[in-house]
Design an enzyme around this catalytic site. Structure first.
Site, PDB file in Angstrom:
ATOM      1  N   ASP A 163       0.480  -1.170  -0.116  1.00 37.59           N
ATOM      2  CA  ASP A 163      -0.017   0.089   0.452  1.00 37.59           C
ATOM      3  C   ASP A 163      -0.064   1.194  -0.394  1.00 37.59           C
ATOM      4  O   ASP A 163       0.195   2.594  -0.465  1.00 37.59           O
ATOM      5  CB  ASP A 163      -0.601  -0.085   1.684  1.00 37.59           C
ATOM      6  N   HIS A 164       2.165   1.330   0.158  1.00 36.74           N
ATOM      7  CA  HIS A 164       3.043   2.391   0.588  1.00 36.74           C
ATOM      8  C   HIS A 164       4.233   1.991  -0.445  1.00 36.74           C
ATOM      9  O   HIS A 164       5.028   1.858   0.297  1.00 36.74           O
ATOM     10  CB  HIS A 164       3.242   2.254   1.732  1.00 36.74           C
TER      11      HIS A 164
END
Lengths: 167, 131
Positions: free
Chosen positions: A33-34
């Site tokens: 997600d990052h």
């Protein structure tokens, strides 16, 4: 589950300095997600990793009798990304240690490359100035945290106090 | 180590810029650490650590910023105000601080106003230059 952001200690000099490492892997969910398609380790998690390294260094200096809480991030400057496959090393040093608090400086490296400089302050919360009371049980230094120090010698407390600074 | 008040101020200013993340032009001799510069409790310890390092002095707990032992003593504080006894204790413990208006309105919530840049300079000046 405990929130552990270092894998193990590799050096430990009681009351003075400690080094830990973390292996960053795509098996860790947050990297997806990052960011999607561009996985880099979030800087806030590196601050946490340094807080754990420096916090355990601070706690060990008083034989884990104090509850050591991160009180202030004095400085957090980042110079480069950390990506999956990287091993990063946290080097923390105690600058000041008193009955009620400690201040530490630290650097994160990936190989030779400087990733970040992070300076922190910790409070021994049972000695807080407001006189607040906390549970007796030391909820900070649980066995999970202490297991990070398996196989590492912390050095002899008394001799390390007299030793001259290596760096 | 002997130092003029101006040199002490410059060093104190630098300490506060680093400890509190303020700009140097925000720090004047009259600045109050909490009200004007936004200091919180842990910052006081941070400031003490940095002062000890910069000036190479030892600052015992409760000497520069005495609060805890005085505020928790019922003889010194009554209904949220300092008693006569409390005020004279403050004067004794904080010779580096001018009480000023605090003497006429010794509300404990205003105790923080006594922690000023000037008080730090006086304290350091005494430590460094007292014969």
């Amino acid at each position: 589950m405990r929130w552990i952001w270092i894998d193990k200690f590799v050096e430990f000099e009681s009351g003075k300095r400690a080094s830990s490492i973390k292996n960053v892997t795509l098996a860790e969910e947050y990297l997806h997600d990052h960011f999607p398609g561009f996985p880099v380790m979030p800087e806030c998690l590196m601050i946490e990793g340094m807080a754990q390294t420096a916090g355990i260094l601070t706690g060990e200096a008083k034989d884990f009798q104090e509850k050591v809480i991160l009180a202030k991030v004095n400085k957090a400057v980042f110079f480069d990304y950390v990506c999956p496959g990287d091993t990063i090393r946290y080097d923390a040093k105690i600058e000041m240690l008193t009955d009620e608090a400690a201040s530490t400086t630290g650097e994160i490296h990936c190989g030779e490359k400087l990733i970040a400089e992070i300076d922190l302050m910790f409070s021994h919360i049972d000695r807080n100035l407001g006189g607040k009371k906390f549970p007796k049980d030391n909820f900070v230094f649980t066995d999970t945290f202490k297991s990070l120090m398996r196989g590492i010698s912390t050095g002899d407390k008394d001799s390390s106090k007299n030793a001259t600074e290596a760096d | 180590m002997s130092m003029s008040r101006d040199e002490i101020f410059k060093n104190v200013q630098e300490v506060l810029v680093e400890a509190l993340g303020v700009d140097d032009d925000e720090v004047s001799k009259e600045s109050r650490l909490m009200e004007d510069l936004g200091a919180e409790s842990i910052d006081f310890l941070d400031i003490v650590f940095r002062l000890e390092k910069v000036f190479e002095i030892k600052i015992p707990r409760e000497e520069l910023f005495p609060a805890e032992t005085i505020m928790n003593n019922p003889d010194f504080v009554e209904n949220g105000k300092f008693t006569e006894k409390g005020l004279s204790e403050l004067k004794e413990k904080m010779p580096h601080t001018k009480l000023g208006d605090f003497e006429t309105d010794p509300d404990i919530n205003k105790l923080g106003n006594l922690f000023t840049v000037d008080a730090i300079i006086n304290y350091v000046d005494n430590k460094l230059n007292a014969a």
